[in-house]
Design a protein around this motif. Structure first.
Motif, PDB file in Angstrom:
ATOM      1  N   LYS A 413       0.828  -1.212   0.000  1.00  0.00           N
ATOM      2  CA  LYS A 413       0.000   0.000   0.000  1.00  0.00           C
ATOM      3  C   LYS A 413       0.865   1.266   0.000  1.00  0.00           C
ATOM      4  O   LYS A 413       0.625   2.200  -0.772  1.00  0.00           O
ATOM      5  N   VAL A 414       1.870   1.292   0.876  1.00  0.00           N
ATOM      6  CA  VAL A 414       2.744   2.469   0.959  1.00  0.00           C
ATOM      7  C   VAL A 414       3.546   2.643  -0.334  1.00  0.00           C
ATOM      8  O   VAL A 414       3.778   3.766  -0.790  1.00  0.00           O
ATOM      9  N   PHE A 415       3.947   1.539  -0.928  1.00  0.00           N
ATOM     10  CA  PHE A 415       4.690   1.622  -2.189  1.00  0.00           C
ATOM     11  C   PHE A 415       3.853   2.291  -3.275  1.00  0.00           C
ATOM     12  O   PHE A 415       4.335   3.179  -3.981  1.00  0.00           O
ATOM     13  N   VAL A 416       2.620   1.861  -3.409  1.00  0.00           N
ATOM     14  CA  VAL A 416       1.740   2.445  -4.430  1.00  0.00           C
ATOM     15  C   VAL A 416       1.543   3.935  -4.171  1.00  0.00           C
ATOM     16  O   VAL A 416       1.559   4.744  -5.109  1.00  0.00           O
ATOM     17  N   GLU A 417       1.399   4.311  -2.900  1.00  0.00           N
ATOM     18  CA  GLU A 417       1.224   5.721  -2.558  1.00  0.00           C
ATOM     19  C   GLU A 417       2.450   6.549  -2.940  1.00  0.00           C
ATOM     20  O   GLU A 417       2.329   7.679  -3.409  1.00  0.00           O
ATOM     21  N   GLN A 418       3.655   5.998  -2.733  1.00  0.00           N
ATOM     22  CA  GLN A 418       4.873   6.761  -3.011  1.00  0.00           C
ATOM     23  C   GLN A 418       5.250   6.738  -4.487  1.00  0.00           C
ATOM     24  O   GLN A 418       5.625   7.767  -5.056  1.00  0.00           O
ATOM     25  N   TYR A 419       5.159   5.559  -5.113  1.00  0.00           N
ATOM     26  CA  TYR A 419       5.686   5.411  -6.460  1.00  0.00           C
ATOM     27  C   TYR A 419       4.629   5.552  -7.562  1.00  0.00           C
ATOM     28  O   TYR A 419       4.969   5.807  -8.720  1.00  0.00           O
ATOM     29  N   GLY A 420       3.371   5.316  -7.217  1.00  0.00           N
ATOM     30  CA  GLY A 420       2.312   5.441  -8.212  1.00  0.00           C
ATOM     31  C   GLY A 420       2.125   4.213  -9.075  1.00  0.00           C
ATOM     32  O   GLY A 420       1.373   4.241 -10.059  1.00  0.00           O
ATOM     33  N   TYR A 421       2.778   3.126  -8.746  1.00  0.00           N
ATOM     34  CA  TYR A 421       2.560   1.850  -9.432  1.00  0.00           C
ATOM     35  C   TYR A 421       2.789   0.725  -8.426  1.00  0.00           C
ATOM     36  O   TYR A 421       3.289   0.954  -7.317  1.00  0.00           O
ATOM     37  N   GLU A 422       2.408  -0.469  -8.791  1.00  0.00           N
ATOM     38  CA  GLU A 422       2.485  -1.593  -7.861  1.00  0.00           C
ATOM     39  C   GLU A 422       3.871  -2.241  -7.873  1.00  0.00           C
ATOM     40  O   GLU A 422       4.480  -2.386  -8.936  1.00  0.00           O
ATOM     41  N   PRO A 423       4.368  -2.637  -6.712  1.00  0.00           N
ATOM     42  CA  PRO A 423       5.648  -3.346  -6.676  1.00  0.00           C
ATOM     43  C   PRO A 423       5.483  -4.779  -7.164  1.00  0.00           C
ATOM     44  O   PRO A 423       4.384  -5.328  -7.170  1.00  0.00           O
ATOM     45  N   LYS A 424       6.589  -5.372  -7.568  1.00  0.00           N
ATOM     46  CA  LYS A 424       6.589  -6.797  -7.915  1.00  0.00           C
ATOM     47  C   LYS A 424       6.720  -7.605  -6.631  1.00  0.00           C
ATOM     48  O   LYS A 424       7.510  -7.263  -5.750  1.00  0.00           O
ATOM     49  N   LEU A 425       5.930  -8.650  -6.523  1.00  0.00           N
ATOM     50  CA  LEU A 425       6.063  -9.604  -5.421  1.00  0.00           C
ATOM     51  C   LEU A 425       6.807 -10.809  -5.971  1.00  0.00           C
ATOM     52  O   LEU A 425       6.332 -11.475  -6.887  1.00  0.00           O
ATOM     53  N   GLU A 426       7.994 -11.081  -5.430  1.00  0.00           N
ATOM     54  CA  GLU A 426       8.863 -12.076  -6.030  1.00  0.00           C
ATOM     55  C   GLU A 426       9.450 -13.037  -5.015  1.00  0.00           C
ATOM     56  O   GLU A 426       9.649 -12.695  -3.839  1.00  0.00           O
ATOM     57  N   ALA A 427       9.724 -14.231  -5.492  1.00  0.00           N
ATOM     58  CA  ALA A 427      10.542 -15.196  -4.768  1.00  0.00           C
ATOM     59  C   ALA A 427      11.901 -15.230  -5.448  1.00  0.00           C
ATOM     60  O   ALA A 427      12.009 -14.982  -6.651  1.00  0.00           O
ATOM     61  N   ILE A 428      12.970 -15.506  -4.693  1.00  0.00           N
ATOM     62  CA  ILE A 428      14.296 -15.532  -5.295  1.00  0.00           C
ATOM     63  C   ILE A 428      14.991 -16.852  -5.021  1.00  0.00           C
ATOM     64  O   ILE A 428      14.660 -17.580  -4.078  1.00  0.00           O
ATOM     65  N   HIS A 429      15.977 -17.126  -5.869  1.00  0.00           N
ATOM     66  CA  HIS A 429      16.723 -18.370  -5.740  1.00  0.00           C
ATOM     67  C   HIS A 429      17.836 -18.262  -4.701  1.00  0.00           C
ATOM     68  O   HIS A 429      18.301 -19.266  -4.180  1.00  0.00           O
ATOM     69  N   ALA A 430      18.269 -17.061  -4.414  1.00  0.00           N
ATOM     70  CA  ALA A 430      19.308 -16.876  -3.408  1.00  0.00           C
ATOM     71  C   ALA A 430      18.753 -17.159  -2.015  1.00  0.00           C
ATOM     72  O   ALA A 430      17.548 -17.063  -1.770  1.00  0.00           O
ATOM     73  N   GLY A 431      19.635 -17.520  -1.094  1.00  0.00           N
ATOM     74  CA  GLY A 431      19.233 -17.740   0.291  1.00  0.00           C
ATOM     75  C   GLY A 431      19.255 -16.439   1.067  1.00  0.00           C
ATOM     76  O   GLY A 431      20.083 -15.562   0.831  1.00  0.00           O
ATOM     77  N   LEU A 432      18.342 -16.282   1.999  1.00  0.00           N
ATOM     78  CA  LEU A 432      18.298 -15.108   2.859  1.00  0.00           C
ATOM     79  C   LEU A 432      18.181 -15.555   4.315  1.00  0.00           C
ATOM     80  O   LEU A 432      17.630 -16.615   4.617  1.00  0.00           O
ATOM     81  N   GLU A 433      18.666 -14.698   5.201  1.00  0.00           N
ATOM     82  CA  GLU A 433      18.587 -15.005   6.632  1.00  0.00           C
ATOM     83  C   GLU A 433      17.144 -15.054   7.125  1.00  0.00           C
ATOM     84  O   GLU A 433      16.877 -15.566   8.212  1.00  0.00           O
ATOM     85  N   CYS A 434      16.229 -14.529   6.328  1.00  0.00           N
ATOM     86  CA  CYS A 434      14.801 -14.591   6.681  1.00  0.00           C
ATOM     87  C   CYS A 434      14.381 -16.009   7.074  1.00  0.00           C
ATOM     88  O   CYS A 434      13.506 -16.194   7.931  1.00  0.00           O
ATOM     89  N   SER A 435      14.978 -17.001   6.433  1.00  0.00           N
ATOM     90  CA  SER A 435      14.570 -18.386   6.688  1.00  0.00           C
ATOM     91  C   SER A 435      14.775 -18.773   8.146  1.00  0.00           C
ATOM     92  O   SER A 435      13.960 -19.500   8.720  1.00  0.00           O
ATOM     93  N   PHE A 436      15.847 -18.283   8.771  1.00  0.00           N
ATOM     94  CA  PHE A 436      16.106 -18.644  10.167  1.00  0.00           C
ATOM     95  C   PHE A 436      15.172 -17.914  11.119  1.00  0.00           C
ATOM     96  O   PHE A 436      14.755 -18.470  12.137  1.00  0.00           O
ATOM     97  N   PHE A 437      14.844 -16.654  10.798  1.00  0.00           N
ATOM     98  CA  PHE A 437      13.878 -15.941  11.628  1.00  0.00           C
ATOM     99  C   PHE A 437      12.500 -16.595  11.516  1.00  0.00           C
ATOM    100  O   PHE A 437      11.772 -16.712  12.503  1.00  0.00           O
ATOM    101  N   ALA A 438      12.149 -17.029  10.305  1.00  0.00           N
ATOM    102  CA  ALA A 438      10.866 -17.716  10.115  1.00  0.00           C
ATOM    103  C   ALA A 438      10.827 -19.015  10.889  1.00  0.00           C
ATOM    104  O   ALA A 438       9.772 -19.430  11.395  1.00  0.00           O
ATOM    105  N   GLU A 439      11.961 -19.676  10.995  1.00  0.00           N
ATOM    106  CA  GLU A 439      12.047 -20.951  11.704  1.00  0.00           C
ATOM    107  C   GLU A 439      12.013 -20.755  13.221  1.00  0.00           C
ATOM    108  O   GLU A 439      11.434 -21.563  13.952  1.00  0.00           O
ATOM    109  N   LYS A 440      12.596 -19.646  13.696  1.00  0.00           N
ATOM    110  CA  LYS A 440      12.757 -19.448  15.138  1.00  0.00           C
ATOM    111  C   LYS A 440      11.596 -18.705  15.800  1.00  0.00           C
ATOM    112  O   LYS A 440      11.352 -18.895  16.994  1.00  0.00           O
ATOM    113  N   ILE A 441      10.918 -17.824  15.054  1.00  0.00           N
ATOM    114  CA  ILE A 441       9.891 -16.979  15.660  1.00  0.00           C
ATOM    115  C   ILE A 441       8.526 -17.347  15.087  1.00  0.00           C
ATOM    116  O   ILE A 441       8.270 -17.162  13.896  1.00  0.00           O
TER     117      ILE A 441
END
Length: 483
Positions: A413-441
């Motif tokens: 929502k905030v992105f559309v308000e600032q930029y005037g278009y919709e952001p891309k929602l994407e998955a990536i092939h690279a690993g991110l530390e997000c996976s450990f936070f998702a696992e722990k919390i």
């Protein structure tokens, strides 16, 4: 601080990026940057935690009126990939990165820049230092050794954290909100070798100036692995002349596609003319094959000396060459669910021949855990078949897509308000530390984003100045809008 950056600075983000860049902070060299972050907190009277892994968490309590707003975590990693060109004398252990400005871009002098992930640190410090920002409780999380197995995130104790929203700032594409990432592991094969003494002329073959890149973000771009190409060269060279392998090396990081490799071999001096002609023929063939994907490919030969050299025993050499030629590398499976997304891959990032063994180090990635394990099993099978060993370190899970996400909806929502278009929602092939936070919390809500940067993990890495400012302003609105 670079004068042009000073003029373009916003809320001190480039001030802090400059200070961070001045501190040597390659993977496994975290103490100085960790202490800098702890000192930052102490100077401002902010609560902080510095743990045994040298992770740092800095906490800034909510502004008036935001006491009941959702706690937000902002997260990035301290370490950077240390790559440089062959003519650079930069010492990553003792020297910081000099920031150079070219139009809209910050880059370094023939080394990686470290915007991956120094920009996350700079953003977080700017937020923590901004007394005008209206915000909920901010938990700024700085982890160590992300580039070599995410070891800081693995060891981080999340018990003191109250946040259920996590904004990871470790992405490189403004306009994209990342909502899932692959899992991975680092796998190492070791083949024992024997040596024999050979008399002859030692020559050095060098492959250089390939594009390289991040083994997750750029593995699908058809970039040639210099180590694999050298393996092919040695395989085909046997059709021209006999030789013994003395030494070979390629790549410096398991998660970077090797740009350079070299091999030292021993040939009969009488074969030098045939050898030279063979390299010319092979070089012409490779340059023709790769003229579009690797336009700067260079293959050079250097005559070193005559003498007696310890070469790999023919049986040992055949095993090493077999592994170099036949080991899987690159994209293995494309996603059936998300068009254009790599599902599974592996990268032979580091290879070297020691006195008594040959070492192959791979970065294996997959968004499907069972296929990740299958790729590791294949490497284990091949190494065992050839009389070697295989072991795994730095294994991390996938960060799976979450269907319902209030944080994602808010960011959208905030992105559309600032930029005037919709952001891309994407998955990536690279690993991110997000996976450990998702696992722990439990029930944590995560989105990853970042400003435009290019050619990370290579000496061509650069960060867009204007994008860095826009994304920071965007995050300001995101944080203020969490009330």
């Amino acid at each position: 601080m670079n004068q042009k950056l000073k003029e373009l600075d916003y809320k001190k983000i480039f001030h802090y990026f400059s200070e961070i860049s001045a501190i040597p902070r390659g993977s496994k060299n975290n103490t100085a940057i960790s202490n800098y972050l702890a000192e930052f907190a102490k100077e401002r009277g902010l609560e902080y935690i510095q743990d045994e892994y040298e992770n740092v968490v800095i906490i800034k309590e909510a502004s008036k009126g935001y006491e009941n707003a959702p706690v937000v975590m902002i997260q990035g990693h301290m370490d950077m990939v240390c790559e440089k060109t062959n003519d650079s004398t930069h010492d990553f252990l003792t020297e910081g990165i000099e920031l150079l400005v070219d139009n809209d871009y910050i880059h370094a002098d023939r080394t990686t820049l470290g915007a991956d992930n120094g920009i996350a640190l700079a953003y977080s410090l700017a937020f923590l230092d901004d007394e005008t920002l209206q915000h909920p409780r901010i938990e700024a999380i700085f982890t160590t050794d992300e580039e070599v197995g995410m070891e800081g995130a693995i060891g981080l104790d999340v018990t003191p954290l109250k946040g259920k929203y996590l904004i990871n700032v470790d992405s490189e594409d403004e306009g994209s909100l990342l909502i899932s990432s692959s899992g991975g592991l680092t796998g190492t094969c070791e083949l024992p070798i024997n040596r024999v003494s050979n008399k002859g002329l030692k020559v050095k073959i060098m492959i250089s100036d390939l594009q390289g890149g991040h083994s997750g973000a750029e593995i699908h771009k058809n970039r040639t692995n210099a180590t694999k190409l050298m393996g092919r060269l040695l395989f085909e060279l046997r059709e021209y002349v006999g030789y013994g392998l003395i030494e070979m090396k390629g790549g410096q990081k398991d998660n970077a596609i090797p740009r350079d490799s070299f091999a030292e071999i021993c040939i009969n001096p009488e074969d030098l003319e045939d050898f030279t002609k063979a390299i010319e023929d092979i070089s012409f063939k490779y340059k023709n094959e790769l003229k579009s994907s690797e336009p700067y490919l260079a293959i050079h030969v250097q005559n070193l000396s005559e003498g007696t050299f310890e070469c790999l025993h023919p049986t040992s050499f055949e095993k090493v060459l077999f592994m170099l030629v036949h080991t899987p590398n690159g994209v293995q499976v494309m996603s059936s669910n998300i068009p254009g997304l790599v599902e599974s891959s592996l990268n032979l990032g580091i290879f070297h021949v020691d006195a008594d063994k040959a070492v192959f180090c791979f970065s294996v990635r997959s968004s499907v855990n069972s296929y990740k394990q299958y790729l590791a099993s294949r490497l284990n099978y091949m190494a065992g078949f050839l009389g070697g060993e295989f072991y795994v370190r730095g294994q991390y899970p996938a960060w799976e897509y979450k269907k319902d996400s209030k944080l994602r909806d808010h960011l959208f929502k905030v992105f559309v308000e600032q930029y005037g278009y919709e952001p891309k929602l994407e998955a990536i092939h690279a690993g991110l530390e997000c996976s450990f936070f998702a696992e722990k919390i439990q029930d944590i809500d995560i989105v990853s984003l970042g400003p435009d940067m290019y050619d990370i993990h290579t000496p061509k890495e650069k960060l867009s100045i204007s994008s860095a400012v826009r994304v920071y302003k965007y995050l300001e609105k995101v944080i203020e809008g969490l009330k």
